[in-house]
Design a protein around this motif. Sequence first.
Motif, PDB file in Angstrom:
ATOM      1  N   ILE A  72       3.455 159.566   7.350  1.00 46.27           N
ATOM      2  CA  ILE A  72       2.421 158.523   7.099  1.00 46.27           C
ATOM      3  C   ILE A  72       2.773 157.204   8.211  1.00 46.27           C
ATOM      4  O   ILE A  72       2.349 156.163   7.968  1.00 46.27           O
ATOM      5  N   ALA A  73       3.270 157.715   9.395  1.00 51.01           N
ATOM      6  CA  ALA A  73       3.161 156.640  10.479  1.00 51.01           C
ATOM      7  C   ALA A  73       2.052 156.651  11.299  1.00 51.01           C
ATOM      8  O   ALA A  73       1.818 158.091  11.689  1.00 51.01           O
ATOM      9  N   PHE A  74       1.277 155.779  11.464  1.00 50.99           N
ATOM     10  CA  PHE A  74      -0.147 156.339  12.326  1.00 50.99           C
ATOM     11  C   PHE A  74      -0.046 155.270  13.526  1.00 50.99           C
ATOM     12  O   PHE A  74      -1.200 155.264  14.378  1.00 50.99           O
ATOM     13  N   THR A  75       0.689 154.257  13.885  1.00 46.62           N
ATOM     14  CA  THR A  75       0.539 153.080  14.833  1.00 46.62           C
ATOM     15  C   THR A  75       1.929 153.190  15.384  1.00 46.62           C
ATOM     16  O   THR A  75       3.020 153.489  14.845  1.00 46.62           O
ATOM     17  N   PRO A  76       1.823 152.694  16.797  1.00 46.57           N
ATOM     18  CA  PRO A  76       2.893 152.760  17.554  1.00 46.57           C
ATOM     19  C   PRO A  76       4.092 151.730  17.294  1.00 46.57           C
ATOM     20  O   PRO A  76       5.443 152.084  17.229  1.00 46.57           O
ATOM     21  N   ASP A  77       3.904 150.685  16.328  1.00 50.38           N
ATOM     22  CA  ASP A  77       4.714 149.692  15.540  1.00 50.38           C
ATOM     23  C   ASP A  77       5.432 150.292  14.802  1.00 50.38           C
ATOM     24  O   ASP A  77       6.847 150.124  14.519  1.00 50.38           O
TER      25      ASP A  77
END
Length: 326
Positions: A72-77
Amino acid sequence: MAMTILFIGGTGQISYPCVEDAVAQGHKVSIYNRGKRPDALPRGVTAITGDLAGPEYADLAKTRYDVVCQFIAFTPDQVTRDIALFAGQCGQYIFISSASVYQKPARHYVITEETPAINPYWPYSQAKIACEALLTGSAGLPWTIVRPSHTVRTGLPIMMGDSDIMARRMIEGQPTIVAGDGHTPWTLTRSVDLAVPFVRLFGKAAALNDIFHITNDRAHIWDDIQNAIARLLGVEANIVHVPTDTLIRYNPEWSGPLLGDKAWTAIFDNSKIKSVVGDFSCAESLDEILAEPIKYLKQRLAASRPPLGDADTLIDRICAAQSALG
Protein backbone atom coordinates in the motif's frame (compact mmCIF):
# COMPACT_ATOMS: atom_id res chain seq x y z
CA MET A 1 11.42 -23.35 5.55
CA ALA A 2 8.91 -21.36 7.60
CA MET A 3 9.60 -17.63 7.79
CA THR A 4 8.14 -14.61 9.57
CA ILE A 5 6.25 -12.50 7.06
CA LEU A 6 4.74 -9.02 7.42
CA PHE A 7 2.14 -7.88 4.90
CA ILE A 8 1.61 -4.12 4.90
CA GLY A 9 -1.93 -4.22 3.57
CA GLY A 10 -2.92 -7.85 3.48
CA THR A 11 -6.67 -7.66 2.79
CA GLY A 12 -6.66 -6.06 -0.65
CA GLN A 13 -7.40 -7.16 -4.19
CA ILE A 14 -4.03 -8.86 -4.64
CA SER A 15 -2.63 -9.17 -1.12
CA TYR A 16 -5.38 -11.26 0.51
CA PRO A 17 -4.79 -14.41 -1.59
CA CYS A 18 -1.05 -13.93 -1.01
CA VAL A 19 -1.68 -13.98 2.75
CA GLU A 20 -3.75 -17.15 2.33
CA ASP A 21 -1.03 -18.87 0.34
CA ALA A 22 1.72 -17.76 2.74
CA VAL A 23 -0.21 -19.32 5.63
CA ALA A 24 -0.80 -22.49 3.59
CA GLN A 25 2.96 -22.74 3.03
CA GLY A 26 3.54 -22.72 6.79
CA HIS A 27 4.86 -19.19 7.23
CA LYS A 28 4.15 -17.14 10.35
CA VAL A 29 2.15 -14.22 8.96
CA SER A 30 1.29 -10.79 10.36
CA ILE A 31 -0.64 -8.06 8.58
CA TYR A 32 -0.65 -4.32 9.23
CA ASN A 33 -3.54 -2.16 8.05
CA ARG A 34 -6.43 -0.04 9.32
CA GLY A 35 -8.59 -3.09 10.01
CA LYS A 36 -11.52 -1.90 7.90
CA ARG A 37 -11.89 -4.77 5.41
CA PRO A 38 -14.60 -7.35 6.17
CA ASP A 39 -12.77 -10.48 4.93
CA ALA A 40 -12.05 -12.99 7.68
CA LEU A 41 -8.34 -13.62 8.07
CA PRO A 42 -6.91 -17.13 7.74
CA ARG A 43 -6.38 -18.93 11.04
CA GLY A 44 -3.12 -18.00 12.72
CA VAL A 45 -2.63 -14.58 11.09
CA THR A 46 -1.70 -11.80 13.51
CA ALA A 47 -3.54 -8.56 12.75
CA ILE A 48 -1.85 -5.29 13.70
CA THR A 49 -4.07 -2.23 13.38
CA GLY A 50 -2.53 1.07 12.37
CA ASP A 51 -2.19 3.69 9.67
CA LEU A 52 0.60 3.91 7.12
CA ALA A 53 1.20 7.50 8.20
CA GLY A 54 0.72 6.88 11.93
CA PRO A 55 3.46 7.04 14.57
CA GLU A 56 2.81 3.37 15.41
CA TYR A 57 4.13 2.39 11.97
CA ALA A 58 7.72 2.70 13.19
CA ASP A 59 7.09 -0.06 15.73
CA LEU A 60 6.96 -2.60 12.89
CA ALA A 61 10.75 -2.55 12.60
CA LYS A 62 11.12 -3.71 16.22
CA THR A 63 10.24 -7.22 15.04
CA ARG A 64 12.86 -8.33 12.57
CA TYR A 65 10.72 -9.98 9.90
CA ASP A 66 12.26 -12.29 7.36
CA VAL A 67 10.11 -10.71 4.64
CA VAL A 68 8.19 -7.42 4.54
CA CYS A 69 5.62 -7.17 1.70
CA GLN A 70 4.64 -3.57 0.99
CA PHE A 71 1.30 -3.48 -0.85
CA ILE A 72 0.00 0.00 0.00
CA ALA A 73 2.89 2.40 -0.65
CA PHE A 74 2.19 4.52 -3.72
CA THR A 75 4.41 7.60 -3.29
CA PRO A 76 8.15 8.21 -3.00
CA ASP A 77 7.88 9.67 0.49
CA GLN A 78 6.28 6.44 1.74
CA VAL A 79 9.07 4.33 0.24
CA THR A 80 11.72 6.70 1.58
CA ARG A 81 10.30 6.13 5.05
CA ASP A 82 10.33 2.35 4.53
CA ILE A 83 13.96 2.36 3.42
CA ALA A 84 14.98 4.24 6.55
CA LEU A 85 12.78 2.06 8.78
CA PHE A 86 13.53 -1.43 7.48
CA ALA A 87 17.17 -1.15 6.36
CA GLY A 88 19.04 -3.67 8.47
CA GLN A 89 15.76 -4.78 10.06
CA CYS A 90 14.39 -7.34 7.59
CA GLY A 91 15.75 -10.03 5.33
CA GLN A 92 13.79 -9.04 2.21
CA TYR A 93 11.58 -6.06 1.37
CA ILE A 94 9.11 -6.76 -1.45
CA PHE A 95 7.61 -3.66 -3.06
CA ILE A 96 4.44 -4.05 -5.11
CA SER A 97 4.80 -1.83 -8.14
CA SER A 98 2.76 -2.07 -11.35
CA ALA A 99 3.21 -3.32 -14.90
CA SER A 100 1.76 0.01 -15.97
CA VAL A 101 5.25 1.46 -15.43
CA TYR A 102 6.37 -0.10 -18.72
CA GLN A 103 6.96 2.07 -21.78
CA LYS A 104 3.77 3.30 -23.44
CA PRO A 105 3.53 2.21 -26.17
CA ALA A 106 6.05 -0.61 -25.77
CA ARG A 107 8.51 -0.87 -28.67
CA HIS A 108 8.34 -4.67 -28.69
CA TYR A 109 5.15 -6.71 -28.85
CA VAL A 110 6.18 -8.84 -25.84
CA ILE A 111 6.98 -7.04 -22.59
CA THR A 112 9.94 -8.23 -20.51
CA GLU A 113 11.56 -6.75 -17.42
CA GLU A 114 14.05 -5.12 -19.79
CA THR A 115 11.29 -2.99 -21.31
CA PRO A 116 11.99 0.58 -20.13
CA ALA A 117 9.93 2.01 -17.28
CA ILE A 118 8.60 5.14 -19.01
CA ASN A 119 4.99 6.24 -18.69
CA PRO A 120 4.36 9.88 -19.64
CA TYR A 121 0.58 9.60 -19.28
CA TRP A 122 -0.30 8.44 -15.76
CA PRO A 123 0.79 10.04 -12.47
CA TYR A 124 0.06 6.76 -10.66
CA SER A 125 2.63 4.93 -12.78
CA GLN A 126 5.12 7.80 -12.57
CA ALA A 127 4.97 7.65 -8.77
CA LYS A 128 5.59 3.89 -8.87
CA ILE A 129 8.59 4.47 -11.15
CA ALA A 130 9.96 7.00 -8.65
CA CYS A 131 9.45 4.50 -5.81
CA GLU A 132 11.34 1.85 -7.75
CA ALA A 133 14.22 4.27 -8.38
CA LEU A 134 14.53 4.93 -4.65
CA LEU A 135 14.79 1.22 -3.93
CA THR A 136 17.27 0.44 -6.69
CA GLY A 137 19.47 3.28 -5.44
CA SER A 138 19.25 2.34 -1.77
CA ALA A 139 21.78 0.56 0.43
CA GLY A 140 21.25 -1.78 3.37
CA LEU A 141 17.79 -3.00 2.38
CA PRO A 142 17.59 -6.21 0.31
CA TRP A 143 14.68 -5.46 -2.02
CA THR A 144 12.55 -7.25 -4.60
CA ILE A 145 10.20 -5.34 -6.91
CA VAL A 146 7.08 -7.11 -8.20
CA ARG A 147 5.03 -5.66 -11.06
CA PRO A 148 1.54 -7.17 -11.33
CA SER A 149 -0.51 -6.38 -14.41
CA HIS A 150 -4.34 -6.28 -14.40
CA THR A 151 -5.14 -8.63 -11.52
CA VAL A 152 -8.75 -9.55 -10.72
CA ARG A 153 -10.54 -10.80 -7.63
CA THR A 154 -13.48 -8.65 -6.51
CA GLY A 155 -13.72 -6.09 -9.32
CA LEU A 156 -14.66 -6.59 -12.96
CA PRO A 157 -12.08 -5.68 -15.63
CA ILE A 158 -13.10 -2.63 -17.63
CA MET A 159 -11.07 0.02 -19.44
CA MET A 160 -12.13 3.09 -17.43
CA GLY A 161 -14.80 4.22 -15.00
CA ASP A 162 -16.77 2.26 -12.41
CA SER A 163 -17.15 -1.44 -13.15
CA ASP A 164 -20.35 -1.80 -11.12
CA ILE A 165 -21.98 0.98 -13.14
CA MET A 166 -20.86 -0.74 -16.34
CA ALA A 167 -22.33 -4.05 -15.16
CA ARG A 168 -25.60 -2.41 -14.16
CA ARG A 169 -25.81 -0.80 -17.61
CA MET A 170 -25.21 -4.18 -19.26
CA ILE A 171 -27.95 -5.80 -17.20
CA GLU A 172 -30.36 -3.01 -18.13
CA GLY A 173 -29.54 -3.28 -21.85
CA GLN A 174 -27.76 0.07 -22.05
CA PRO A 175 -24.63 0.64 -24.15
CA THR A 176 -21.15 0.40 -22.68
CA ILE A 177 -17.90 1.76 -24.06
CA VAL A 178 -14.74 0.01 -25.24
CA ALA A 179 -11.85 2.25 -26.27
CA GLY A 180 -10.55 1.66 -29.79
CA ASP A 181 -11.79 -1.19 -31.96
CA GLY A 182 -11.99 -3.72 -29.12
CA HIS A 183 -9.28 -5.95 -30.60
CA THR A 184 -6.37 -4.86 -28.38
CA PRO A 185 -4.91 -7.90 -26.55
CA TRP A 186 -5.00 -7.48 -22.77
CA THR A 187 -3.69 -9.74 -20.00
CA LEU A 188 -5.86 -10.64 -17.00
CA THR A 189 -4.46 -12.56 -14.02
CA ARG A 190 -6.44 -13.93 -11.10
CA SER A 191 -5.09 -12.83 -7.72
CA VAL A 192 -5.13 -16.43 -6.52
CA ASP A 193 -2.87 -17.41 -9.44
CA LEU A 194 -0.44 -14.56 -8.80
CA ALA A 195 -0.17 -15.55 -5.13
CA VAL A 196 1.62 -18.84 -5.84
CA PRO A 197 4.76 -17.44 -7.52
CA PHE A 198 4.67 -14.37 -5.29
CA VAL A 199 4.99 -16.42 -2.10
CA ARG A 200 7.71 -18.53 -3.71
CA LEU A 201 9.85 -15.38 -3.91
CA PHE A 202 10.13 -15.30 -0.11
CA GLY A 203 13.71 -15.79 1.01
CA LYS A 204 15.01 -16.48 -2.50
CA ALA A 205 18.58 -15.15 -2.83
CA ALA A 206 18.10 -14.95 -6.62
CA ALA A 207 15.16 -12.58 -6.10
CA LEU A 208 17.10 -10.00 -4.07
CA ASN A 209 17.77 -6.63 -5.69
CA ASP A 210 15.87 -7.60 -8.83
CA ILE A 211 12.60 -6.84 -10.62
CA PHE A 212 9.92 -9.31 -11.75
CA HIS A 213 6.48 -9.07 -13.26
CA ILE A 214 3.95 -11.82 -12.52
CA THR A 215 1.14 -12.18 -15.05
CA ASN A 216 -0.87 -14.66 -17.05
CA ASP A 217 0.79 -16.00 -20.19
CA ARG A 218 -2.49 -15.67 -22.10
CA ALA A 219 -4.13 -12.46 -23.33
CA HIS A 220 -7.71 -11.74 -24.48
CA ILE A 221 -9.04 -8.91 -26.61
CA TRP A 222 -11.21 -6.32 -24.88
CA ASP A 223 -14.37 -7.15 -26.86
CA ASP A 224 -14.11 -10.79 -25.76
CA ILE A 225 -13.66 -9.70 -22.13
CA GLN A 226 -16.74 -7.46 -22.19
CA ASN A 227 -18.86 -10.00 -24.07
CA ALA A 228 -17.88 -12.69 -21.55
CA ILE A 229 -18.92 -10.45 -18.65
CA ALA A 230 -22.31 -9.85 -20.28
CA ARG A 231 -22.80 -13.55 -20.99
CA LEU A 232 -22.02 -14.49 -17.39
CA LEU A 233 -24.57 -11.89 -16.30
CA GLY A 234 -27.15 -13.50 -18.58
CA VAL A 235 -27.39 -10.60 -21.04
CA GLU A 236 -25.93 -9.48 -24.35
CA ALA A 237 -23.36 -6.69 -24.44
CA ASN A 238 -24.17 -3.53 -26.40
CA ILE A 239 -20.63 -2.31 -27.03
CA VAL A 240 -19.90 1.08 -28.55
CA HIS A 241 -16.33 1.51 -29.82
CA VAL A 242 -14.94 5.00 -29.32
CA PRO A 243 -11.43 6.23 -30.22
CA THR A 244 -9.23 6.74 -27.18
CA ASP A 245 -8.43 10.35 -28.10
CA THR A 246 -12.14 11.11 -28.31
CA LEU A 247 -12.82 9.62 -24.90
CA ILE A 248 -10.07 11.70 -23.32
CA ARG A 249 -11.52 14.86 -24.84
CA TYR A 250 -14.80 14.04 -23.10
CA ASN A 251 -13.06 13.22 -19.81
CA PRO A 252 -9.35 14.12 -19.41
CA GLU A 253 -9.14 11.95 -16.27
CA TRP A 254 -9.34 8.89 -18.52
CA SER A 255 -5.94 9.72 -20.00
CA GLY A 256 -4.12 7.80 -17.23
CA PRO A 257 -6.04 4.51 -17.32
CA LEU A 258 -6.24 4.55 -21.14
CA LEU A 259 -3.09 6.09 -22.64
CA GLY A 260 -1.18 5.18 -19.50
CA ASP A 261 -2.34 1.57 -19.51
CA LYS A 262 -5.29 -0.15 -21.15
CA ALA A 263 -5.29 1.36 -24.64
CA TRP A 264 -2.08 -0.51 -25.50
CA THR A 265 -1.35 -4.17 -26.17
CA ALA A 266 -0.13 -5.93 -23.02
CA ILE A 267 1.46 -9.35 -23.56
CA PHE A 268 4.14 -10.46 -21.09
CA ASP A 269 7.11 -12.83 -21.04
CA ASN A 270 7.16 -14.54 -17.62
CA SER A 271 10.36 -16.52 -18.14
CA LYS A 272 12.32 -14.43 -15.62
CA ILE A 273 10.03 -15.06 -12.65
CA LYS A 274 9.73 -18.74 -13.64
CA SER A 275 13.51 -19.07 -13.70
CA VAL A 276 13.58 -18.12 -10.01
CA VAL A 277 10.42 -19.68 -8.54
CA GLY A 278 9.70 -22.49 -10.98
CA ASP A 279 6.82 -22.98 -13.36
CA PHE A 280 3.29 -21.91 -12.46
CA SER A 281 0.00 -21.79 -14.29
CA CYS A 282 -2.84 -19.29 -14.46
CA ALA A 283 -6.47 -19.73 -15.46
CA GLU A 284 -6.76 -19.03 -19.18
CA SER A 285 -10.49 -19.17 -19.95
CA LEU A 286 -12.46 -16.00 -19.38
CA ASP A 287 -15.21 -17.96 -17.63
CA GLU A 288 -12.71 -19.11 -15.00
CA ILE A 289 -10.95 -15.74 -14.76
CA LEU A 290 -14.22 -13.86 -14.30
CA ALA A 291 -16.00 -16.31 -11.98
CA GLU A 292 -14.85 -14.69 -8.72
CA PRO A 293 -15.39 -11.07 -9.83
CA ILE A 294 -18.89 -11.97 -11.04
CA LYS A 295 -19.67 -13.60 -7.68
CA TYR A 296 -18.60 -10.47 -5.79
CA LEU A 297 -20.48 -8.22 -8.22
CA LYS A 298 -23.73 -10.11 -7.69
CA GLN A 299 -23.30 -9.79 -3.93
CA ARG A 300 -22.84 -6.02 -4.23
CA LEU A 301 -25.76 -5.57 -6.61
CA ALA A 302 -28.01 -7.62 -4.34
CA ALA A 303 -27.18 -5.25 -1.49
CA SER A 304 -27.36 -2.00 -3.49
CA ARG A 305 -27.29 -1.12 -7.17
CA PRO A 306 -25.36 2.01 -8.14
CA PRO A 307 -27.89 4.77 -8.89
CA LEU A 308 -28.13 6.65 -12.15
CA GLY A 309 -25.79 9.61 -12.12
CA ASP A 310 -23.32 11.80 -13.97
CA ALA A 311 -21.36 8.80 -15.25
CA ASP A 312 -24.46 7.48 -17.04
CA THR A 313 -25.17 10.89 -18.53
CA LEU A 314 -21.64 11.11 -19.91
CA ILE A 315 -21.64 7.55 -21.27
CA ASP A 316 -25.02 8.07 -22.95
CA ARG A 317 -23.80 11.32 -24.49
CA ILE A 318 -20.63 9.70 -25.87
CA CYS A 319 -22.47 6.65 -27.19
CA ALA A 320 -25.12 8.76 -28.90
CA ALA A 321 -22.49 10.93 -30.58
CA GLN A 322 -20.45 7.95 -31.72
CA SER A 323 -23.50 6.05 -32.97
CA ALA A 324 -24.59 9.09 -34.98
CA LEU A 325 -21.45 8.64 -37.08
CA GLY A 326 -22.90 5.39 -38.35
